[in-house]
Design a protein around this motif. Structure first.
Motif, PDB file in Angstrom:
ATOM      1  N   ASN A  22       0.821  -1.209   0.000  1.00  0.00           N
ATOM      2  CA  ASN A  22       0.000   0.000   0.000  1.00  0.00           C
ATOM      3  C   ASN A  22       0.856   1.260   0.000  1.00  0.00           C
ATOM      4  OD1 ASN A  22      -2.622  -1.048  -0.175  1.00  0.00           O
ATOM      5  ND2 ASN A  22      -2.669  -1.480   2.011  1.00  0.00           N
ATOM      6  N   ARG A  25       2.200   1.699  -3.530  1.00  0.00           N
ATOM      7  CA  ARG A  25       1.127   2.127  -4.439  1.00  0.00           C
ATOM      8  C   ARG A  25       0.757   3.593  -4.217  1.00  0.00           C
ATOM      9  NH1 ARG A  25      -3.084  -2.990  -4.052  1.00  0.00           N
ATOM     10  NH2 ARG A  25      -2.052  -4.278  -5.623  1.00  0.00           N
ATOM     11  N   ALA A  45      -5.874   5.395  -9.697  1.00  0.00           N
ATOM     12  CA  ALA A  45      -6.123   4.294  -8.758  1.00  0.00           C
ATOM     13  C   ALA A  45      -5.931   2.947  -9.451  1.00  0.00           C
ATOM     14  CB  ALA A  45      -7.528   4.401  -8.178  1.00  0.00           C
ATOM     15  N   ARG A  46      -6.491   2.806 -10.642  1.00  0.00           N
ATOM     16  CA  ARG A  46      -6.352   1.552 -11.383  1.00  0.00           C
ATOM     17  C   ARG A  46      -4.921   1.306 -11.820  1.00  0.00           C
ATOM     18  NH1 ARG A  46      -9.415   2.464 -15.793  1.00  0.00           N
ATOM     19  NH2 ARG A  46     -10.577   4.193 -14.981  1.00  0.00           N
ATOM     20  N   TYR A  50      -5.293  -0.542  -7.704  1.00  0.00           N
ATOM     21  CA  TYR A  50      -6.562  -0.608  -6.979  1.00  0.00           C
ATOM     22  C   TYR A  50      -7.696  -0.740  -7.990  1.00  0.00           C
ATOM     23  CZ  TYR A  50      -4.045   0.898  -2.834  1.00  0.00           C
ATOM     24  OH  TYR A  50      -3.173   0.973  -1.782  1.00  0.00           O
ATOM     25  N   GLU A  51      -8.407  -1.844  -7.928  1.00  0.00           N
ATOM     26  CA  GLU A  51      -9.533  -2.051  -8.834  1.00  0.00           C
ATOM     27  C   GLU A  51     -10.736  -1.229  -8.401  1.00  0.00           C
ATOM     28  OE1 GLU A  51     -10.443  -6.139  -9.591  1.00  0.00           O
ATOM     29  OE2 GLU A  51      -8.336  -6.648  -9.821  1.00  0.00           O
ATOM     30  N   ASN A  52     -10.797  -0.928  -7.127  1.00  0.00           N
ATOM     31  CA  ASN A  52     -11.933  -0.224  -6.561  1.00  0.00           C
ATOM     32  C   ASN A  52     -11.479   1.168  -6.117  1.00  0.00           C
ATOM     33  OD1 ASN A  52     -13.870   0.781  -4.696  1.00  0.00           O
ATOM     34  ND2 ASN A  52     -14.528  -1.283  -4.188  1.00  0.00           N
ATOM     35  N   GLN A  53     -12.074   2.200  -6.700  1.00  0.00           N
ATOM     36  CA  GLN A  53     -11.701   3.574  -6.364  1.00  0.00           C
ATOM     37  C   GLN A  53     -11.957   3.880  -4.890  1.00  0.00           C
ATOM     38  OE1 GLN A  53     -13.767   6.541  -8.658  1.00  0.00           O
ATOM     39  NE2 GLN A  53     -12.474   8.188  -7.919  1.00  0.00           N
ATOM     40  N   THR A  55     -11.655   1.873  -2.332  1.00  0.00           N
ATOM     41  CA  THR A  55     -10.534   1.330  -1.556  1.00  0.00           C
ATOM     42  C   THR A  55      -9.319   2.242  -1.672  1.00  0.00           C
ATOM     43  OG1 THR A  55     -11.336  -0.918  -1.909  1.00  0.00           O
ATOM     44  CG2 THR A  55      -9.045  -0.675  -1.213  1.00  0.00           C
ATOM     45  N   PHE A  56      -9.043   2.718  -2.873  1.00  0.00           N
ATOM     46  CA  PHE A  56      -7.930   3.636  -3.083  1.00  0.00           C
ATOM     47  C   PHE A  56      -8.083   4.875  -2.203  1.00  0.00           C
ATOM     48  CE2 PHE A  56      -6.423   7.387  -5.587  1.00  0.00           C
ATOM     49  CZ  PHE A  56      -5.066   7.198  -5.395  1.00  0.00           C
TER      50      PHE A  56
END
Length: 85
Positions: A22, A25, A45-46, A50-53, A55-56
């Motif tokens: 993390n 990233r 984010a991607r 991170y696939e999910n904004q 979560t980012f």
């Protein structure tokens, strides 16, 4: 064994493997936000994994005490102020 490797990693670095990933990233995201101002936060984010904004945003705020948007706005503001001094 994965558990042993995780324990060894934490002992050597002081962070769990997930915390380390993390941090890497988020660090890359901060560089991208500062240098590629035309990219959307969702795209960044991607690009950093991170696939999910959502979560980012959550992880970014945890490490920086501000949202990615606040970071970008502050960075843009400081960059524009430096042009005048």
């Amino acid at each position: 064994h994965p558990v042993y490797l995780g324990q060894m990693f934490k002992r050597e670095t002081g962070n769990t493997f997930v915390q380390y990933i993390n941090q890497v990233r988020i660090g890359k995201a901060k560089v991208m936000m500062a240098s590629m101002k035309n990219l959307s936060l969702d795209t960044i984010a991607r690009m950093v994994g991170y696939e999910n904004q959502r979560t980012f945003y959550k992880v970014f705020r945890k490490f920086n005490d501000e949202t990615p948007g606040q970071f970008r706005d502050r960075k843009m503001q400081s960059d524009s102020n430096s042009l005048f001094f």
